[in-house]
Scaffold this active site. Sequence first.
Site, mmCIF file in Angstrom:
data_model
loop_
_atom_site.group_PDB
_atom_site.id
_atom_site.type_symbol
_atom_site.label_atom_id
_atom_site.label_comp_id
_atom_site.label_asym_id
_atom_site.label_seq_id
_atom_site.Cartn_x
_atom_site.Cartn_y
_atom_site.Cartn_z
ATOM 1 N N GLU A 169 51.071 45.131 92.691
ATOM 2 C CA GLU A 169 51.535 46.239 91.832
ATOM 3 C C GLU A 169 50.675 46.477 90.599
ATOM 4 O O GLU A 169 51.160 46.425 89.471
ATOM 5 C CB GLU A 169 52.994 45.994 91.422
ATOM 6 C CG GLU A 169 53.919 45.828 92.618
ATOM 7 C CD GLU A 169 55.369 45.525 92.222
ATOM 8 O OE1 GLU A 169 55.648 45.357 91.021
ATOM 9 O OE2 GLU A 169 56.214 45.459 93.123
ATOM 10 N N ASN A 210 48.705 44.372 97.266
ATOM 11 C CA ASN A 210 50.066 44.711 97.693
ATOM 12 C C ASN A 210 50.727 45.652 96.683
ATOM 13 O O ASN A 210 50.605 45.447 95.474
ATOM 14 C CB ASN A 210 50.874 43.396 97.772
ATOM 15 C CG ASN A 210 52.191 43.527 98.508
ATOM 16 O OD1 ASN A 210 52.214 43.975 99.655
ATOM 17 N ND2 ASN A 210 53.292 43.126 97.871
ATOM 18 N N HIS A 246 59.985 49.025 100.745
ATOM 19 C CA HIS A 246 61.394 48.972 100.320
ATOM 20 C C HIS A 246 61.885 50.414 100.366
ATOM 21 O O HIS A 246 61.792 51.143 99.386
ATOM 22 C CB HIS A 246 61.512 48.429 98.895
ATOM 23 C CG HIS A 246 61.062 47.014 98.751
ATOM 24 N ND1 HIS A 246 61.762 45.964 99.311
ATOM 25 C CD2 HIS A 246 60.001 46.468 98.119
ATOM 26 C CE1 HIS A 246 61.132 44.827 99.016
ATOM 27 N NE2 HIS A 246 60.064 45.103 98.304
ATOM 28 N N GLU A 275 57.172 43.953 102.844
ATOM 29 C CA GLU A 275 58.452 43.548 102.237
ATOM 30 C C GLU A 275 59.591 44.449 102.696
ATOM 31 O O GLU A 275 60.455 44.831 101.913
ATOM 32 C CB GLU A 275 58.361 43.606 100.701
ATOM 33 C CG GLU A 275 57.187 42.858 100.118
ATOM 34 C CD GLU A 275 57.180 42.814 98.584
ATOM 35 O OE1 GLU A 275 58.157 43.273 97.957
ATOM 36 O OE2 GLU A 275 56.188 42.319 98.033
ATOM 37 N N ASP A 277 62.813 46.356 103.722
ATOM 38 C CA ASP A 277 64.279 46.305 103.805
ATOM 39 C C ASP A 277 64.797 47.739 103.710
ATOM 40 O O ASP A 277 64.104 48.628 103.227
ATOM 41 C CB ASP A 277 64.920 45.378 102.765
ATOM 42 C CG ASP A 277 64.386 45.542 101.345
ATOM 43 O OD1 ASP A 277 63.905 46.643 101.008
ATOM 44 O OD2 ASP A 277 64.472 44.574 100.572
HETATM 45 C C1 XIL Z 1 61.901 39.793 93.984
HETATM 46 C C2 XIL Z 1 62.743 38.636 94.496
HETATM 47 O O1 XIL Z 1 63.259 38.994 95.755
HETATM 48 C C3 XIL Z 1 63.864 38.335 93.537
HETATM 49 O O2 XIL Z 1 64.539 37.148 93.916
HETATM 50 C C4 XIL Z 1 63.329 38.181 92.105
HETATM 51 O O3 XIL Z 1 64.394 38.044 91.217
HETATM 52 C C5 XIL Z 1 62.496 39.386 91.729
HETATM 53 O O4 XIL Z 1 61.453 39.560 92.677
HETATM 54 N N1 XIL Z 1 58.460 43.371 95.130
HETATM 55 C C6 XIL Z 1 57.838 42.151 95.193
HETATM 56 C C7 XIL Z 1 58.638 40.908 95.217
HETATM 57 O O5 XIL Z 1 56.606 42.114 95.349
HETATM 58 O O6 XIL Z 1 57.996 39.822 94.624
HETATM 59 C C8 XIL Z 1 60.005 41.112 94.599
HETATM 60 O O7 XIL Z 1 60.772 39.936 94.811
HETATM 61 C C9 XIL Z 1 60.673 42.314 95.186
HETATM 62 C C10 XIL Z 1 59.871 43.567 94.919
#
Ligand code: XIL
Length: 374
Positions: A169, A210, A246, A275, A277
């Site tokens: 990011e 990423n 996401h 990632e 979901d």
């Molecule tokens: C999130 C975790 O799932 C949580 O447990 C934590 O509190 C915050 O981070 N993008 C990412 C991840 O790259 O590292 C993040 O993970 C979710 C969003």
Amino acid sequence: MGGDDARPELSSDAVEVAPPSDTEVSAEDDILVPLIDDGAPRLRELAELPIGATVAAGTEYRSVFDVPATQQTVVRHFDTVTAENIMKMRYLHPEQDRFDFEEADRLVDWARANDIDVHGHTFIWHADYQIPEWMLDLDGDWNAMMDDHVETIAAHFAGRVASWDVVNEAFADDGGYRDTLFLRNGGPEYLPRAFLAARRADPEAELYYNDYGLECNQVKLDEVLAMVDRFAADGTPIDGIGVQMHVQLDWPELSCIEDALGQLVATGLKIRVSEMDVPVNNIYNPDTPAYGELTTEAAERQRVRYREVLTTYLNVVPPDQRGGIAFWGVWDGDSWLLSIAGADDWPLLFGGPADGPYEPKPSFYAVVEALGAE
Ligand code: XIL
């Protein structure tokens, strides 16, 4: 449920006869997870690309080591695992002159013993909670410190971690570099610097950039593409781009996902869904239905959405550029989105009781369908 633990039991009175050496319980045997049968096809056998999930570990709540059902489901279905938190900066590098690899080593050893690769996440990320305190007020050579951070971690896991998110990011949603500690102290050069350090310390690991929200945001996507061009021009190593994915049921539009993936494919790099979901409640859009439980309708909409997004990925990204597909969690109740939304949701592939057995949901079968259509 099948899958009894087939390992020999050592009875307490068997003190006189040493077991033959091939049945000795070594440290490695101790972490082997028996293969359960949840009645569903194994994703890792269907997939011709890496297929992964994220797990809590170490001292985190519901660490994979405290929840046998999570271990069993990961071992059954996934060939790649990522630490949800414990391989972030604060956890691995708690003081400037001290690294702490104990918890991460346990996860990496567990994964490898169970024939699972590790995707490391992440050397550099701006999120406040995971930046070590000492780094905030560093008084010294910033670049030397960052090189040491990346190199020490990469070298420690060299040969045991297949791929890394080197930087997570780095670009702002409205274009330009995200204003982070790393940009302020290292300038834009912190990005190539980190990739170079990672490659020096572990020449074998695949190196990823990423990010989220590269779909339907051409300004942000352009920043990533321009970075890749600069890297290519000056020989900075990079192997792939991770697209977090996401997503929501109704956002972003599939055509945006398709278009963004197409532009990323044109870089020639590997592209990884890193990632994924899909919550059934879009908390950002009050005009969408609010589901207080995972109704049949919600589960079906989620199945369609998982399938269309993954089918698009598989259609757009040619086999040799597929870095893999990974989900941000295993069991619905453990999803990070529950704490963000402050409400229930069911964003992942598995439901069922908290202690297991986890139950593959319609969203799980969407993945089976997408992979099977290949
Ligand atoms: C999130 C975790 O799932 C949580 O447990 C934590 O509190 C915050 O981070 N993008 C990412 C991840 O790259 O590292 C993040 O993970 C979710 C969003």
